[in-house]
Design a protein around this motif. Structure first.
Motif, PDB file in Angstrom:
ATOM      1  N   PRO A 173       0.815  -1.226   0.000  1.00 18.58           N
ATOM      2  CA  PRO A 173       0.000   0.000   0.000  1.00 18.58           C
ATOM      3  C   PRO A 173       0.845   1.272   0.000  1.00 18.58           C
ATOM      4  O   PRO A 173       1.838   1.361   0.728  1.00 18.58           O
ATOM      5  N   VAL A 174       0.424   2.205  -0.836  1.00 25.63           N
ATOM      6  CA  VAL A 174       1.020   3.545  -0.824  1.00 25.63           C
ATOM      7  C   VAL A 174       0.090   4.425  -0.008  1.00 25.63           C
ATOM      8  O   VAL A 174      -1.098   4.540  -0.330  1.00 25.63           O
ATOM      9  N   PHE A 175       0.605   5.024   1.056  1.00 25.12           N
ATOM     10  CA  PHE A 175      -0.278   5.787   1.947  1.00 25.12           C
ATOM     11  C   PHE A 175       0.354   7.081   2.451  1.00 25.12           C
ATOM     12  O   PHE A 175      -0.315   7.887   3.085  1.00 25.12           O
ATOM     13  N   ILE A 176       1.648   7.267   2.201  1.00 26.48           N
ATOM     14  CA  ILE A 176       2.286   8.514   2.635  1.00 26.48           C
ATOM     15  C   ILE A 176       1.960   9.605   1.606  1.00 26.48           C
ATOM     16  O   ILE A 176       2.286   9.456   0.428  1.00 26.48           O
ATOM     17  N   PRO A 177       1.276  10.677   2.041  1.00 23.93           N
ATOM     18  CA  PRO A 177       0.961  11.755   1.089  1.00 23.93           C
ATOM     19  C   PRO A 177       2.258  12.359   0.540  1.00 23.93           C
ATOM     20  O   PRO A 177       3.240  12.494   1.272  1.00 23.93           O
ATOM     21  N   ASN A 178       2.231  12.684  -0.736  1.00 20.81           N
ATOM     22  CA  ASN A 178       3.431  13.247  -1.358  1.00 20.81           C
ATOM     23  C   ASN A 178       3.901  14.534  -0.712  1.00 20.81           C
ATOM     24  O   ASN A 178       5.062  14.903  -0.803  1.00 20.81           O
ATOM     25  N   ASP A 179       2.980  15.227  -0.055  1.00 19.16           N
ATOM     26  CA  ASP A 179       3.359  16.517   0.533  1.00 19.16           C
ATOM     27  C   ASP A 179       3.800  16.381   1.990  1.00 19.16           C
ATOM     28  O   ASP A 179       4.073  17.382   2.652  1.00 19.16           O
ATOM     29  N   LEU A 180       3.900  15.143   2.499  1.00 17.92           N
ATOM     30  CA  LEU A 180       4.421  14.964   3.856  1.00 17.92           C
ATOM     31  C   LEU A 180       5.935  15.095   3.806  1.00 17.92           C
ATOM     32  O   LEU A 180       6.607  14.295   3.158  1.00 17.92           O
ATOM     33  N   PRO A 181       6.502  16.101   4.464  1.00 15.92           N
ATOM     34  CA  PRO A 181       7.948  16.327   4.313  1.00 15.92           C
ATOM     35  C   PRO A 181       8.763  15.152   4.854  1.00 15.92           C
ATOM     36  O   PRO A 181       8.413  14.571   5.885  1.00 15.92           O
ATOM     37  N   PHE A 182       9.849  14.827   4.139  1.00 14.54           N
ATOM     38  CA  PHE A 182      10.763  13.772   4.576  1.00 14.54           C
ATOM     39  C   PHE A 182      12.076  14.414   4.960  1.00 14.54           C
ATOM     40  O   PHE A 182      12.687  15.131   4.167  1.00 14.54           O
ATOM     41  N   GLU A 183      12.506  14.151   6.167  1.00 18.53           N
ATOM     42  CA  GLU A 183      13.796  14.671   6.624  1.00 18.53           C
ATOM     43  C   GLU A 183      14.568  13.530   7.267  1.00 18.53           C
ATOM     44  O   GLU A 183      14.059  12.857   8.171  1.00 18.53           O
ATOM     45  N   ILE A 184      15.803  13.309   6.785  1.00 19.12           N
ATOM     46  CA  ILE A 184      16.638  12.247   7.353  1.00 19.12           C
ATOM     47  C   ILE A 184      16.802  12.483   8.852  1.00 19.12           C
ATOM     48  O   ILE A 184      17.114  13.595   9.283  1.00 19.12           O
ATOM     49  N   GLY A 185      16.547  11.427   9.635  1.00 19.40           N
ATOM     50  CA  GLY A 185      16.751  11.529  11.078  1.00 19.40           C
ATOM     51  C   GLY A 185      15.605  12.138  11.844  1.00 19.40           C
ATOM     52  O   GLY A 185      15.716  12.383  13.047  1.00 19.40           O
ATOM     53  N   LYS A 186      14.482  12.396  11.153  1.00 26.59           N
ATOM     54  CA  LYS A 186      13.343  13.049  11.809  1.00 26.59           C
ATOM     55  C   LYS A 186      12.143  12.106  11.734  1.00 26.59           C
ATOM     56  O   LYS A 186      11.557  11.905  10.667  1.00 26.59           O
ATOM     57  N   ALA A 187      11.775  11.524  12.880  1.00 23.95           N
ATOM     58  CA  ALA A 187      10.662  10.570  12.915  1.00 23.95           C
ATOM     59  C   ALA A 187       9.353  11.269  12.579  1.00 23.95           C
ATOM     60  O   ALA A 187       9.206  12.475  12.758  1.00 23.95           O
ATOM     61  N   GLN A 188       8.395  10.469  12.089  1.00 28.71           N
ATOM     62  CA  GLN A 188       7.080  11.009  11.751  1.00 28.71           C
ATOM     63  C   GLN A 188       6.033  10.376  12.668  1.00 28.71           C
ATOM     64  O   GLN A 188       5.846   9.153  12.650  1.00 28.71           O
ATOM     65  N   VAL A 189       5.344  11.206  13.446  1.00 29.26           N
ATOM     66  CA  VAL A 189       4.209  10.705  14.231  1.00 29.26           C
ATOM     67  C   VAL A 189       3.011  10.669  13.285  1.00 29.26           C
ATOM     68  O   VAL A 189       2.419  11.696  12.971  1.00 29.26           O
ATOM     69  N   LEU A 190       2.682   9.461  12.821  1.00 30.67           N
ATOM     70  CA  LEU A 190       1.590   9.338  11.844  1.00 30.67           C
ATOM     71  C   LEU A 190       0.238   9.391  12.532  1.00 30.67           C
ATOM     72  O   LEU A 190      -0.733   9.910  11.972  1.00 30.67           O
ATOM     73  N   VAL A 191       0.165   8.808  13.736  1.00 30.93           N
ATOM     74  CA  VAL A 191      -1.078   8.812  14.510  1.00 30.93           C
ATOM     75  C   VAL A 191      -0.734   9.176  15.944  1.00 30.93           C
ATOM     76  O   VAL A 191       0.082   8.490  16.556  1.00 30.93           O
ATOM     77  N   PRO A 192      -1.286  10.248  16.460  1.00 32.77           N
ATOM     78  CA  PRO A 192      -1.029  10.559  17.869  1.00 32.77           C
ATOM     79  C   PRO A 192      -1.845   9.645  18.783  1.00 32.77           C
ATOM     80  O   PRO A 192      -2.948   9.218  18.416  1.00 32.77           O
ATOM     81  N   GLY A 193      -1.283   9.319  19.938  1.00 33.87           N
ATOM     82  CA  GLY A 193      -2.001   8.438  20.868  1.00 33.87           C
ATOM     83  C   GLY A 193      -1.503   8.638  22.283  1.00 33.87           C
ATOM     84  O   GLY A 193      -0.527   9.354  22.517  1.00 33.87           O
ATOM     85  N   THR A 194      -2.154   7.956  23.220  1.00 31.91           N
ATOM     86  CA  THR A 194      -1.854   8.210  24.633  1.00 31.91           C
ATOM     87  C   THR A 194      -1.515   6.967  25.440  1.00 31.91           C
ATOM     88  O   THR A 194      -0.971   7.076  26.538  1.00 31.91           O
ATOM     89  N   ASP A 195      -1.839   5.778  24.939  1.00 26.64           N
ATOM     90  CA  ASP A 195      -1.692   4.572  25.761  1.00 26.64           C
ATOM     91  C   ASP A 195      -0.434   3.757  25.458  1.00 26.64           C
ATOM     92  O   ASP A 195       0.152   3.164  26.349  1.00 26.64           O
ATOM     93  N   VAL A 196      -0.073   3.659  24.208  1.00 28.26           N
ATOM     94  CA  VAL A 196       1.074   2.845  23.802  1.00 28.26           C
ATOM     95  C   VAL A 196       1.688   3.459  22.542  1.00 28.26           C
ATOM     96  O   VAL A 196       0.973   3.958  21.681  1.00 28.26           O
ATOM     97  N   THR A 197       3.016   3.415  22.478  1.00 29.13           N
ATOM     98  CA  THR A 197       3.724   3.914  21.293  1.00 29.13           C
ATOM     99  C   THR A 197       4.109   2.732  20.409  1.00 29.13           C
ATOM    100  O   THR A 197       4.717   1.778  20.898  1.00 29.13           O
ATOM    101  N   VAL A 198       3.738   2.799  19.146  1.00 30.77           N
ATOM    102  CA  VAL A 198       4.142   1.756  18.192  1.00 30.77           C
ATOM    103  C   VAL A 198       5.119   2.392  17.208  1.00 30.77           C
ATOM    104  O   VAL A 198       4.740   3.287  16.449  1.00 30.77           O
ATOM    105  N   ILE A 199       6.370   1.943  17.260  1.00 30.92           N
ATOM    106  CA  ILE A 199       7.423   2.494  16.392  1.00 30.92           C
ATOM    107  C   ILE A 199       7.749   1.449  15.336  1.00 30.92           C
ATOM    108  O   ILE A 199       8.128   0.324  15.669  1.00 30.92           O
TER     109      ILE A 199
END
Lengths: 316, 289
Positions: A173-199
């Motif tokens: 599946p292709v799901f990353i919008p083309n306009d989502l900036p990509f920066e080496i070394g900079k993680a992307q929080v795709l979904v914010p949440g409060t109970d558990v972090t899935v990396i």
């Protein structure tokens, strides 16, 4: 947050598209391939820029040295072969002639992990992230879909220093919008949440998103982080998210030793000790099968991430 | 071999004097560090002296990593670093006094050469064998892409030719018609464990390189006049669609009698008495560091 499936494409085609664009925009970019031009989707670059493309034959060790030498004349070489032949087969060449020598080579590796499928364990390397992140000065990037692989291919050309770019074979599946900036070394929080972090990294980012949706149904709020750069790891993003949720699951198409999980664990143990669960291949080799069968058998399915999240939550 | 003309004889004499000093530098570096590789270094002292003081078109004071407009040299058998460091220092890449730091902590003159500490004159790390020809091919391809008509040179040990990567590279250089590349082999017939013929024979080496598509020359690697003539011939054969190989018959330990005719001095250091014995055979021509 919703990530609709925009298309189904292989990440290696994202690499091929990115490389072709680089050919158009950067005359210093050159490419080398060890008899896998079609598999690596480098044929468009080869056709358009034959003077900047070097077919080296089935001789990967030589390819790494030639790439290192090309940097001395100011070129930015991109090597292309399968991930197994990009790392384990040529480790000493990379170590001495590229990493230690500090050469600006871009090692681009396709068919990584179990999703190579039917060719089986000889070709399904599950140790390459570990091998590469152990090398001082090496940048290690594992993009999650076609769009991001194309972005990452262009980003490493602009980055001065050796890079390892890992991608794969199957349509995904292709799901990353083309306009989502990509920066080496900079993680992307795709979904914010409060109970558990899935990396997650690579193909498993999609599984992490699916797992997060399933967890919502049980009233569990999962934060999904796309850790496309394994080295240098965005440690601040890990610590911040772990601080918000109090537990972590890492997901990778790689041996549980040496990869994303270990990299995250190093950060957590030293800066924010919280429970961590690992979704990864459990220190074994793969086998022949379809990508889907293999991901299910070796515990890399969305349901495995859900179960790992529940275990992590129970340990808080 | 025809006698050299008067001016050619002056060149040879001058290079021989430099080579004598280079040999002193080698044994003094290895003695001071009490480690290193004197045997191969001494055997290649004549070649590297000829290369750096007569053959290479290079400007040590204007050294850059990319080497545009300059001839490039890659030492693939990195363990003979003492001889390379000596000719680099004495041709002006870095202070001659720095030879005293060979293999010392916090120094630039690492046991095996590297770019890591920024030593001028060194463009690639070497030590793990068999990689330098591949690197040189990349540099030679870049020169062609850049329209740079200068040449790329390499040196390899003969034992090093047992590494498979050398032959991968040999095929590619011929396939790409890399006629701006001159490789050389320190053909001394010896390696760590003994004679090359006993450890793993190379077979008919000239025939092998010819079969791989190279122009092949053979030379007496410890005869300065023969070396210069061979390298001039090698240069004359560039630009003809083939890479050029010069197989140099050398003697490990050349110039120090008790280090010759054996592989024993491949990688050990002389003690004080041995140093004195070696230096007594090597006239100090340019001043010790």
């Amino acid at each position: 947050m919703n990530y609709p499936v925009l298309d189904q494409k292989d990440t290696r085609s994202g690499f091929g598209a990115g490389l072709l664009e680089l050919g158009d925009t950067n005359p210093d970019v050159v490419a080398l391939c060890a008899d896998l031009t079609g598999s690596l989707k480098m044929d468009a670059f080869q056709k358009k820029y034959p003077e900047r493309f070097f077919q080296v034959g089935i001789a990967e060790a030589n390819m790494m040295g030639v790439a290192a030498g090309l940097t001395i004349g100011g070129k930015i070489p991109f090597t292309g072969t399968f991930a197994n032949f990009s790392t384990g087969r040529v480790y000493d060449q990379i170590r001495q002639s590229i990493a230690y020598a500090g050469k600006n080579v871009k090692i681009c590796a396709s068919h990584a992990g179990l999703t190579l499928g039917e060719d089986g364990a000889t070709h399904q390397i599950l140790e390459d992230i570990g091998l590469m992140r152990m090398l001082p000065g090496m940048t290690v990037i594992v993009p999650c879909d076609y769009n991001q692989t194309k972005q990452a291919t262009k980003a490493i050309a602009a980055h001065d220093g050796p890079c390892y770019l890992r991608f794969g074979r199957p349509k995904w599946p292709v799901f990353i919008p083309n306009d989502l900036p990509f920066e080496i070394g900079k993680a992307q929080v795709l979904v914010p949440g409060t109970d558990v972090t899935v990396i997650a990294c690579g193909h498993l980012v999609w599984h992490a998103l699916q797992a997060a949706e399933e967890l919502v149904g049980s009233g569990i709020s999962a934060e999904v982080i796309n850790m496309h750069t394994i080295k240098p790891l965005d440690a601040d993003a890990v610590v911040a998210s772990a601080g918000r949720t109090g537990c972590v699951v890492t997901c990778e198409e790689h041996n549980r030793h040496g990869g994303l999980g270990d990299a995250v664990a190093q950060v957590l143990t030293s800066r924010k000790p919280v429970p961590q669960e690992f979704v990864a291949v459990n220190d074994t080799f793969g086998e022949s099968g379809t990508p889907d069968e293999l991901l299910r058998k070796y515990g890399l399915y969305p349901s495995d991430i859900v179960n790992a999240a529940r275990r992590a939550l129970s340990r808080k | 071999m025809p006698a050299a003309t008067a001016s050619a004889q002056d060149t040879i004499t001058s290079l021989q004097r430099i080579a004598s000093q280079v040999r002193r530098d080698i044994v003094r570096q290895v003695h001071a560090a009490q480690s290193g590789h004197p045997g191969g270094s001494l055997g290649c002292a004549d070649f590297l002296t000829a290369l750096y003081f007569h053959i290479l078109r290079h400007d040590p004071k204007a050294w850059t990593m990319d080497g545009r407009g300059q001839d490039l040299f890659f030492l693939s058998n990195g363990h003979i670093s003492p001889v390379w460091y000596s000719v680099l220092a004495r041709s002006g890449y870095f202070p001659i006094s720095e030879l005293a730091t060979f293999r010392r902590i916090n120094g630039r003159l690492q046991g095996h050469p590297t770019t890591h500490e920024g030593l001028p004159g060194v463009r690639m790390a070497s030590g793990s064998l068999g990689q330098g020809l591949s690197v040189a091919i990349g540099a030679a391809l870049a020169k062609k892409l850049n329209g740079d008509d200068r040449l790329v040179y390499t040196l390899h040990g003969d034992g090093e030719l047992q590494e498979g990567q050398i032959w991968e590279a040999a095929m590619l250089a011929a396939a790409k018609k890399l006629d701006n590349l001159i490789s050389t082999v320190d053909w001394n017939g010896r390696q760590i464990d003994g004679d090359v013929d006993d450890v793993l024979p190379l077979g008919d080496l000239p025939a092998k390189w010819k079969a791989f598509g190279w122009e092949v020359l053979e030379a007496e690697g410890n005869d300065m006049q023969a070396l210069l003539e061979a390298m001039e011939e090698a240069k004359a054969r560039t630009g003809r669609g083939k890479p050029v190989m010069v197989l140099m018959r050398t003697e490990m330990g050349q110039g120090v009698d008790f280090m010759m005719n054996s592989h024993a001095w491949h990688g050990i250091a002389p003690n004080d008495a041995q140093l004195a014995g070696a230096l007594a055979q090597l006239p100090e021509t340019l001043g010790d560091y």
